[in-house]
Design an enzyme around this catalytic site. Structure first.
Site, PDB file in Angstrom:
ATOM      1  N   CYS A  23     -93.478 -44.756 -32.040  1.00  9.17           N
ATOM      2  CA  CYS A  23     -93.515 -46.048 -32.706  1.00  9.17           C
ATOM      3  C   CYS A  23     -92.908 -47.159 -31.271  1.00  9.17           C
ATOM      4  O   CYS A  23     -92.608 -46.606 -30.513  1.00  9.17           O
ATOM      5  CB  CYS A  23     -92.717 -46.476 -33.823  1.00  9.17           C
ATOM      6  SG  CYS A  23     -90.973 -45.881 -33.547  1.00  9.17           S
ATOM      7  N   LEU A  71     -96.584 -45.721 -35.748  1.00 12.62           N
ATOM      8  CA  LEU A  71     -97.729 -44.812 -35.657  1.00 12.62           C
ATOM      9  C   LEU A  71     -97.097 -43.578 -36.584  1.00 12.62           C
ATOM     10  O   LEU A  71     -96.417 -43.037 -36.176  1.00 12.62           O
ATOM     11  CB  LEU A  71     -97.974 -44.225 -34.299  1.00 12.62           C
ATOM     12  CG  LEU A  71     -98.940 -43.102 -34.186  1.00 12.62           C
ATOM     13  CD1 LEU A  71    -100.518 -43.477 -34.576  1.00 12.62           C
ATOM     14  CD2 LEU A  71     -99.001 -42.464 -32.826  1.00 12.62           C
ATOM     15  N   ASN A  96     -87.229 -44.367 -31.949  1.00 13.48           N
ATOM     16  CA  ASN A  96     -88.294 -44.049 -31.623  1.00 13.48           C
ATOM     17  C   ASN A  96     -88.503 -42.550 -31.068  1.00 13.48           C
ATOM     18  O   ASN A  96     -87.594 -42.400 -30.183  1.00 13.48           O
ATOM     19  CB  ASN A  96     -89.068 -44.905 -30.512  1.00 13.48           C
ATOM     20  CG  ASN A  96     -90.040 -44.183 -29.831  1.00 13.48           C
ATOM     21  OD1 ASN A  96     -90.492 -44.536 -28.557  1.00 13.48           O
ATOM     22  ND2 ASN A  96     -91.098 -43.662 -30.409  1.00 13.48           N
ATOM     23  N   GLY A  97     -89.017 -41.581 -31.702  1.00 10.34           N
ATOM     24  CA  GLY A  97     -88.634 -40.205 -31.245  1.00 10.34           C
ATOM     25  C   GLY A  97     -88.956 -39.326 -32.363  1.00 10.34           C
ATOM     26  O   GLY A  97     -89.439 -39.429 -33.143  1.00 10.34           O
ATOM     27  N   THR A 358     -97.431 -44.139  -6.143  1.00 11.74           N
ATOM     28  CA  THR A 358     -97.752 -42.808  -6.745  1.00 11.74           C
ATOM     29  C   THR A 358     -97.962 -42.830  -8.331  1.00 11.74           C
ATOM     30  O   THR A 358     -98.790 -42.177  -8.567  1.00 11.74           O
ATOM     31  CB  THR A 358     -97.112 -41.651  -6.138  1.00 11.74           C
ATOM     32  OG1 THR A 358     -97.682 -40.818  -6.497  1.00 11.74           O
ATOM     33  CG2 THR A 358     -95.621 -41.597  -6.740  1.00 11.74           C
ATOM     34  N   ARG A 361    -101.396 -44.591  -8.869  1.00 13.27           N
ATOM     35  CA  ARG A 361    -102.516 -43.871  -8.746  1.00 13.27           C
ATOM     36  C   ARG A 361    -102.506 -42.815  -9.964  1.00 13.27           C
ATOM     37  O   ARG A 361    -103.635 -42.550 -10.245  1.00 13.27           O
ATOM     38  CB  ARG A 361    -101.970 -42.918  -7.272  1.00 13.27           C
ATOM     39  CG  ARG A 361    -102.331 -43.931  -6.126  1.00 13.27           C
ATOM     40  CD  ARG A 361    -101.889 -43.096  -4.978  1.00 13.27           C
ATOM     41  NE  ARG A 361    -102.016 -43.905  -3.573  1.00 13.27           N
ATOM     42  CZ  ARG A 361    -101.576 -43.070  -2.502  1.00 13.27           C
ATOM     43  NH1 ARG A 361    -100.884 -41.936  -2.367  1.00 13.27           N
ATOM     44  NH2 ARG A 361    -101.628 -43.862  -1.528  1.00 13.27           N
TER      45      ARG A 361
END
Length: 582
Positions: A23, A71, A96-97, A358, A361
């Protein structure tokens, strides 16, 4: 199950366990501005929880509130937050977790649960032993805000590696704002501070704050509760089979297999469909193969969907296909071209909240494959191989480490900074599309055991990085031998052919977007973390457009050590070139 390019299975069947939530969390304490206006900022993280949203004021504090995007990965009925239970009417929790050991702890301490949500364990542990005991007992990934109105305290906490994100802003007069992503805080208004300083909350820490009658807060202490090297306190209550003592190679390999199996098994906790990213590299291949084995053991009825992305002639696509055929997953290949990758850069940098070269990318491929998964499949909980390179010394520059001890130091530094780089990339690119990522290599038990091994066991051997990890699974037939011993390929490189690397495609494009005059004035325009290349300048420009004046979110660029590298790509290193020719 064979190989699939564009077909997918739409049926959602029951998975092993019911529990947990991915979430977006958001909270304000002591806001001077109208909460109805401030709460618009909470909508900036709606992608993290597309199933439901709640905004709730705190009783007795008209300027304090919580926002929550959900979610639903668990208890569909009682999964909304802030979590409050009848037994503790003065506690408010937004988190959240996933807390993988919540059932074990519930049974051990005989806690009476009101919901089936894993986070409820935080309330019970806090009531039993206080905040320090609570965070040390949590086996999982988490970012939380806990309010205790009885004792007038606010607590913030984040897991060891920062797998789940958390940002905060706090002013001198005690206004506090907290959010899963920085974008939910940057537009907040505060009368005393026109430019609100927003910063990441440090992983492996918790903070204690006093809550004043006027809703403002004052920080009391910031505490580091866990170092990645230390065996976590929750290991005392773990059901993993007993590990063998000593550092004999066969003993170590056996222990690593036990802990890796356990790391995957505990992460099956969900009622949503599980999938797996598969680049065809060592790490994601080991995760996918072990995951499929564990799903079969749990008698899950659906086939495991694996996902690979690349351009034509990508070595990753070929390698991933071999692994998928070997393990029997329902495999999806996502093809993209350079134009699609370049077009995604703006969205990607907005989602990431960084301009690290990085990271940007590598994020494009992960962002596009997450978009595909969300749109075309019903897999929501996605496994991945993040964290292994940092833990097992997988980067090619580790071949140049001056000593095993220096390599060990570097490994721990990389783990400490994961929240700025690979873990940040993995979270934001998946969460942007409402997916939840799980990273078994960063399991507390697995990682702390790996780091406890003698330094000379963990270094590259015979010119091969991650030698110990490869050796551990040598006799298992989990994945094809050529994949088990496949040399390191950075995700951002492997998605394109060796002839035309992704970083070269980007550099060629940027050459026409940034001229020499702009580069000459770069230090004046961007005095902090001044970009040294046109590619870096281009990313920084996009970042500043979305987050002006926030460059300090990135403390430094990710670059290899011990070599005179001017580019973070593995393909620019001499070791890679010689390995590729061999």
């Amino acid at each position: 199950m064979g190989f699939l390019l564009s077909r997918w299975n739409k049926s959602l069947r029951e998975s092993p366990q019911l529990h947990c939530t991915m979430c977006g969390i958001w909270a304000l304490f002591g806001s001077d501005d109208c909460l109805a206006v401030q709460c618009l900022s909470a909508m900036k993280i709606a992608h993290r929880g597309p199933d439901a949203f709640r905004f709730e004021n705190v009783n007795g504090y008209t300027n304090c509130c919580f926002g929550f995007h959900r979610l639903a990965v668990v208890d569909q009925l009682f999964g909304m937050q802030p979590i409050r239970v009848k037994k503790y009417p003065y506690l408010w929790l937004c988190y959240n977790g996933e807390i993988y050991n919540h059932v074990k702890l519930q049974h051990h301490f005989e806690f009476e649960y009101q919901t089936k949500v894993d986070g409820e364990i935080i309330l019970h542990l806090y009531d039993k032993g206080g905040i320090e005991q609570t965070v040390c007992m949590l086996d999982g990934v988490f970012a939380f805000i806990l309010l205790d109105t009885a004792n007038k305290k606010v607590f913030l906490g984040r897991d060891t590696y920062g797998v789940r994100p958390l940002f905060k802003a706090m002013t001198e007069d005690g206004f506090l704002a907290v959010c899963s992503e920085a974008k939910g805080l940057v537009n907040l208004k505060h009368s005393m501070t026109p430019f609100l300083k927003v910063e990441p909350f440090l992983p492996g820490h918790y903070e204690v704050l006093d809550l004043k009658p006027n809703g403002k807060v004052a920080s009391v202490e910031m505490v580091k509760f866990h170092h990645c090297r230390d065996e976590p306190l929750h290991a005392l209550y773990d059901s993993v089979e007993k590990l063998f003592p000593g550092f004999e190679i066969e003993t170590v390999k056996s222990n690593l297999r036990i802990l890796f199996d356990n790391a995957i098994k505990k992460r099956l906790m969900t009622h949503r469909r599980i999938g797996c990213l598969l680049s065809g590299g060592l790490d994601s291949s080991l995760v996918a193969a072990t995951l499929l084995k564990q799903l079969k053991a749990a008698q899950v009825q659906y086939p495991l969907q694996t996902f690979a992305i690349g351009m034509e002639d990508s070595p990753d696509l070929l390698a991933a296909r071999k692994v998928a055929n070997h393990i029997g997953s329902e495999h999806h290949e996502v093809l993209f071209n350079s134009e699609e990758g370049i077009q995604a850069l703006d969205e990607v940098i907005f989602s990431l909240e960084t301009y690290d070269i990085t990271t940007v990318r590598a994020s494009v491929g992960m962002y596009l494959i997450s978009k595909y998964i969300r749109k075309n499949t019903d897999s929501v909980v996605i496994f991945s191989g993040e964290g292994s390179d940092e833990l097992t010394q997988g980067y090619i520059y580790f071949h140049k480490a001056p000593s095993p001890e220096k390599a060990e130091e570097e490994s721990e530094r990389l783990l400490k900074e994961l929240y700025l780089f690979d873990v940040l990339r993995a979270d934001r690119t998946t969460a942007a599309h409402g997916l939840e990522l799980r990273v078994p290599f960063l399991d507390h038990r697995f990682s702390s055991y790996y780091l406890s091994l003698p330094p000379d066991m963990r270094i590259p051997k015979n010119g091969i990085e991650k030698h110990l990890l490869r050796e551990t699974f040598e006799d298992s037939d989990l994945i094809p031998k050529e994949i088990l011993w496949r040399p390191k390929e950075a995700f951002s490189d492997g998605i394109t052919s060796v002839k035309n690397s992704w970083f070269r495609i980007l550099q060629e494009y940027v050459e026409h977007q940034v001229d020499d005059t702009m580069m000459a004035a770069a230090a004046q325009k961007f005095p902090f973390n001044t970009p040294k290349t046109k590619e870096g300048y281009y990313y920084r420009q996009i970042f500043e457009h979305h987050y002006p004046g926030r460059a300090d979110w990135l403390t430094h660029y990710w670059m290899p050590r011990w070599i005179n590298a001017t580019d973070p790509s593995a393909r620019t290193l001499t070791h890679y070139k010689s390995a590729a020719k061999a």
